[in-house]
Design a protein around this motif. Structure first.
Motif, PDB file in Angstrom:
ATOM      1  N   PRO A  65      67.629 -38.982  -2.231  1.00  0.00           N
ATOM      2  CA  PRO A  65      66.688 -38.131  -1.489  1.00  0.00           C
ATOM      3  C   PRO A  65      66.678 -36.669  -1.929  1.00  0.00           C
ATOM      4  CG  PRO A  65      67.837 -39.584   0.029  1.00  0.00           C
ATOM      5  CD  PRO A  65      68.509 -39.728  -1.327  1.00  0.00           C
ATOM      6  N   GLU A  66      67.727 -36.236  -2.612  1.00  0.00           N
ATOM      7  CA  GLU A  66      67.785 -34.853  -3.100  1.00  0.00           C
ATOM      8  C   GLU A  66      67.140 -34.690  -4.475  1.00  0.00           C
ATOM      9  OE1 GLU A  66      71.867 -33.522  -2.794  1.00  0.00           O
ATOM     10  OE2 GLU A  66      72.067 -34.597  -0.889  1.00  0.00           O
ATOM     11  N   GLY A  67      66.617 -35.786  -5.040  1.00  0.00           N
ATOM     12  CA  GLY A  67      65.972 -35.722  -6.347  1.00  0.00           C
ATOM     13  C   GLY A  67      66.912 -35.875  -7.520  1.00  0.00           C
ATOM     14  N   ARG A  68      68.178 -36.177  -7.234  1.00  0.00           N
ATOM     15  CA  ARG A  68      69.134 -36.395  -8.318  1.00  0.00           C
ATOM     16  C   ARG A  68      68.914 -37.776  -8.931  1.00  0.00           C
ATOM     17  NH1 ARG A  68      74.748 -35.402  -5.577  1.00  0.00           N
ATOM     18  NH2 ARG A  68      73.756 -36.916  -4.181  1.00  0.00           N
ATOM     19  N   LEU A  69      69.299 -37.928 -10.189  1.00  0.00           N
ATOM     20  CA  LEU A  69      69.088 -39.159 -10.952  1.00  0.00           C
ATOM     21  C   LEU A  69      70.382 -39.955 -11.043  1.00  0.00           C
ATOM     22  CD1 LEU A  69      67.104 -37.575 -13.915  1.00  0.00           C
ATOM     23  CD2 LEU A  69      66.180 -38.540 -11.796  1.00  0.00           C
ATOM     24  N   LEU A  70      70.264 -41.267 -10.885  1.00  0.00           N
ATOM     25  CA  LEU A  70      71.421 -42.139 -11.006  1.00  0.00           C
ATOM     26  C   LEU A  70      71.683 -42.429 -12.477  1.00  0.00           C
ATOM     27  CD1 LEU A  70      73.578 -43.910  -9.636  1.00  0.00           C
ATOM     28  CD2 LEU A  70      71.888 -45.774  -9.648  1.00  0.00           C
ATOM     29  N   LEU A  71      72.924 -42.163 -12.914  1.00  0.00           N
ATOM     30  CA  LEU A  71      73.376 -42.519 -14.257  1.00  0.00           C
ATOM     31  C   LEU A  71      74.571 -43.456 -14.122  1.00  0.00           C
ATOM     32  CD1 LEU A  71      73.348 -39.131 -16.238  1.00  0.00           C
ATOM     33  CD2 LEU A  71      71.514 -40.831 -16.022  1.00  0.00           C
ATOM     34  N   LEU A  81      66.259 -44.028  -3.385  1.00  0.00           N
ATOM     35  CA  LEU A  81      67.097 -44.785  -2.458  1.00  0.00           C
ATOM     36  C   LEU A  81      67.234 -44.012  -1.149  1.00  0.00           C
ATOM     37  CD1 LEU A  81      70.015 -45.945  -4.779  1.00  0.00           C
ATOM     38  CD2 LEU A  81      67.945 -47.214  -4.157  1.00  0.00           C
ATOM     39  N   ASP A  82      67.316 -44.728  -0.044  1.00  0.00           N
ATOM     40  CA  ASP A  82      67.558 -44.038   1.226  1.00  0.00           C
ATOM     41  C   ASP A  82      68.971 -43.451   1.187  1.00  0.00           C
ATOM     42  OD1 ASP A  82      69.549 -45.776   2.641  1.00  0.00           O
ATOM     43  OD2 ASP A  82      67.935 -47.249   2.490  1.00  0.00           O
ATOM     44  N   THR A 136      82.129 -48.150 -15.929  1.00  0.00           N
ATOM     45  CA  THR A 136      83.298 -47.415 -15.474  1.00  0.00           C
ATOM     46  C   THR A 136      82.979 -46.642 -14.202  1.00  0.00           C
ATOM     47  OG1 THR A 136      84.000 -47.179 -17.758  1.00  0.00           O
ATOM     48  CG2 THR A 136      85.000 -45.687 -16.178  1.00  0.00           C
ATOM     49  N   ALA A 137      81.746 -46.122 -14.115  1.00  0.00           N
ATOM     50  CA  ALA A 137      81.355 -45.295 -12.974  1.00  0.00           C
ATOM     51  C   ALA A 137      79.842 -45.237 -12.883  1.00  0.00           C
ATOM     52  CB  ALA A 137      81.926 -43.883 -13.129  1.00  0.00           C
ATOM     53  N   CYS A 138      79.373 -44.714 -11.779  1.00  0.00           N
ATOM     54  CA  CYS A 138      77.966 -44.352 -11.623  1.00  0.00           C
ATOM     55  C   CYS A 138      77.932 -43.145 -10.696  1.00  0.00           C
ATOM     56  CB  CYS A 138      77.124 -45.510 -11.092  1.00  0.00           C
ATOM     57  SG  CYS A 138      77.570 -46.091  -9.447  1.00  0.00           S
ATOM     58  N   ALA A 139      76.931 -42.294 -10.881  1.00  0.00           N
ATOM     59  CA  ALA A 139      76.833 -41.080 -10.077  1.00  0.00           C
ATOM     60  C   ALA A 139      75.422 -40.527 -10.163  1.00  0.00           C
ATOM     61  CB  ALA A 139      77.842 -40.035 -10.565  1.00  0.00           C
ATOM     62  N   PHE A 140      75.078 -39.732  -9.163  1.00  0.00           N
ATOM     63  CA  PHE A 140      73.793 -39.030  -9.161  1.00  0.00           C
ATOM     64  C   PHE A 140      74.004 -37.620  -9.704  1.00  0.00           C
ATOM     65  CE2 PHE A 140      73.032 -42.334  -6.043  1.00  0.00           C
ATOM     66  CZ  PHE A 140      71.719 -42.708  -6.305  1.00  0.00           C
ATOM     67  N   PHE A 141      73.063 -37.198 -10.552  1.00  0.00           N
ATOM     68  CA  PHE A 141      73.119 -35.874 -11.171  1.00  0.00           C
ATOM     69  C   PHE A 141      71.767 -35.190 -11.051  1.00  0.00           C
ATOM     70  CE2 PHE A 141      76.188 -38.458 -13.512  1.00  0.00           C
ATOM     71  CZ  PHE A 141      77.311 -37.652 -13.518  1.00  0.00           C
ATOM     72  N   ARG A 163      64.305 -39.867 -24.245  1.00  0.00           N
ATOM     73  CA  ARG A 163      63.519 -40.790 -23.423  1.00  0.00           C
ATOM     74  C   ARG A 163      63.371 -40.247 -21.999  1.00  0.00           C
ATOM     75  NH1 ARG A 163      66.448 -45.620 -24.625  1.00  0.00           N
ATOM     76  NH2 ARG A 163      65.702 -45.266 -26.731  1.00  0.00           N
ATOM     77  N   LEU A 164      64.481 -39.760 -21.431  1.00  0.00           N
ATOM     78  CA  LEU A 164      64.425 -39.203 -20.079  1.00  0.00           C
ATOM     79  C   LEU A 164      63.571 -37.935 -20.045  1.00  0.00           C
ATOM     80  CD1 LEU A 164      65.202 -39.215 -17.114  1.00  0.00           C
ATOM     81  CD2 LEU A 164      67.351 -38.076 -17.747  1.00  0.00           C
ATOM     82  N   GLU A 165      63.644 -37.119 -21.092  1.00  0.00           N
ATOM     83  CA  GLU A 165      62.811 -35.911 -21.148  1.00  0.00           C
ATOM     84  C   GLU A 165      61.324 -36.244 -21.084  1.00  0.00           C
ATOM     85  OE1 GLU A 165      65.695 -32.913 -23.734  1.00  0.00           O
ATOM     86  OE2 GLU A 165      64.338 -34.273 -24.797  1.00  0.00           O
ATOM     87  N   GLN A 166      60.941 -37.418 -21.516  1.00  0.00           N
ATOM     88  CA  GLN A 166      59.544 -37.853 -21.434  1.00  0.00           C
ATOM     89  C   GLN A 166      59.267 -38.629 -20.139  1.00  0.00           C
ATOM     90  OE1 GLN A 166      57.302 -36.734 -23.624  1.00  0.00           O
ATOM     91  NE2 GLN A 166      59.017 -35.647 -24.553  1.00  0.00           N
ATOM     92  N   ALA A 167      60.280 -39.283 -19.590  1.00  0.00           N
ATOM     93  CA  ALA A 167      60.091 -40.055 -18.354  1.00  0.00           C
ATOM     94  C   ALA A 167      59.854 -39.135 -17.156  1.00  0.00           C
ATOM     95  CB  ALA A 167      61.300 -40.953 -18.100  1.00  0.00           C
ATOM     96  N   LEU A 168      60.515 -37.994 -17.122  1.00  0.00           N
ATOM     97  CA  LEU A 168      60.362 -37.091 -15.976  1.00  0.00           C
ATOM     98  C   LEU A 168      58.932 -36.574 -15.832  1.00  0.00           C
ATOM     99  CD1 LEU A 168      63.784 -35.246 -16.192  1.00  0.00           C
ATOM    100  CD2 LEU A 168      63.055 -36.916 -14.451  1.00  0.00           C
TER     101      LEU A 168
END
Length: 170
Positions: free
Chosen positions: A36-42, A110-111, A126-131, A147-152
């Motif tokens: 909800p804060e606009g962070r991206l899941l990696l 995601l809610d 190993t991990a996942c996090a929002f950035f 790819r992400l620079e074009q997806a945004l």
């Protein structure tokens, strides 16, 4: 020798021969998932350097969308709607790999409760996090970053981007 027509004897053999000789493409499908804060899941895969967008490689005869849904379920336990296609990226051969076609899909926001509980569900991660987007870009290897620079922008404009090696093809 005349090529058989559909329905004629030899038609299926003709198709099978063509199928065996034509090039096969590797396909990967990734998701842009936000909190909800606009962070991206990696995700941090243990089999390669750097973080990545969630997703993975398609199996034989699996569509990119089905591959993404399967990978999100296997790796993160996520069964969420995929909303639209953001990027198609043709990636040239790179040692030791042949070329591939990479898809990036918008998988929405995601809610708050779901975002707070996302965890790796298999041993490939190993991990996942929002950035925050700028920080996410710094965590990604160059091909995924481009790819992400074009997806945004595609996410913001609704215009799907077609890329060659992460760069707009036109």
């Amino acid at each position: 020798m005349r090529t058989p027509r559909p329905g004629e004897p030899g038609w299926m053999d003709y198709l099978a021969e063509g199928n065996a000789k034509q090039a096969r493409k590797r396909v990967c499908a990734d998701a842009l998932i936000r909190d909800p804060e606009g962070r991206l899941l990696l995700v941090d895969p243990n089999y390669k350097a750097g973080w990545d967008l969630p997703g993975g490689m398609a199996e034989a005869n699996e569509s990119p969308l089905d591959a993404l849904r399967r990978e999100l379920g296997e790796e993160l336990g996520l069964h969420i709607p995929v909303q639209r296609l953001l990027v198609v990226d043709w990636v040239a051969p790179h040692t030791p790999w042949d070329d591939l076609v990479a898809f990036v899909f918008d998988a929405g926001i995601l809610d708050p409760d779901r975002a707070a509980t996302v965890r790796p569900h298999d041993d490939e991660l190993t991990a996942c996090a929002f950035f925050a987007p700028a920080r996410a870009l710094r965590h990604l290897p160059a091909p995924q970053r481009r790819r992400l620079e074009q997806a945004l922008p595609a996410l913001a404009t609704g215009q799907t981007a077609y890329l060659h090696n992460g760069v707009p093809a036109w």
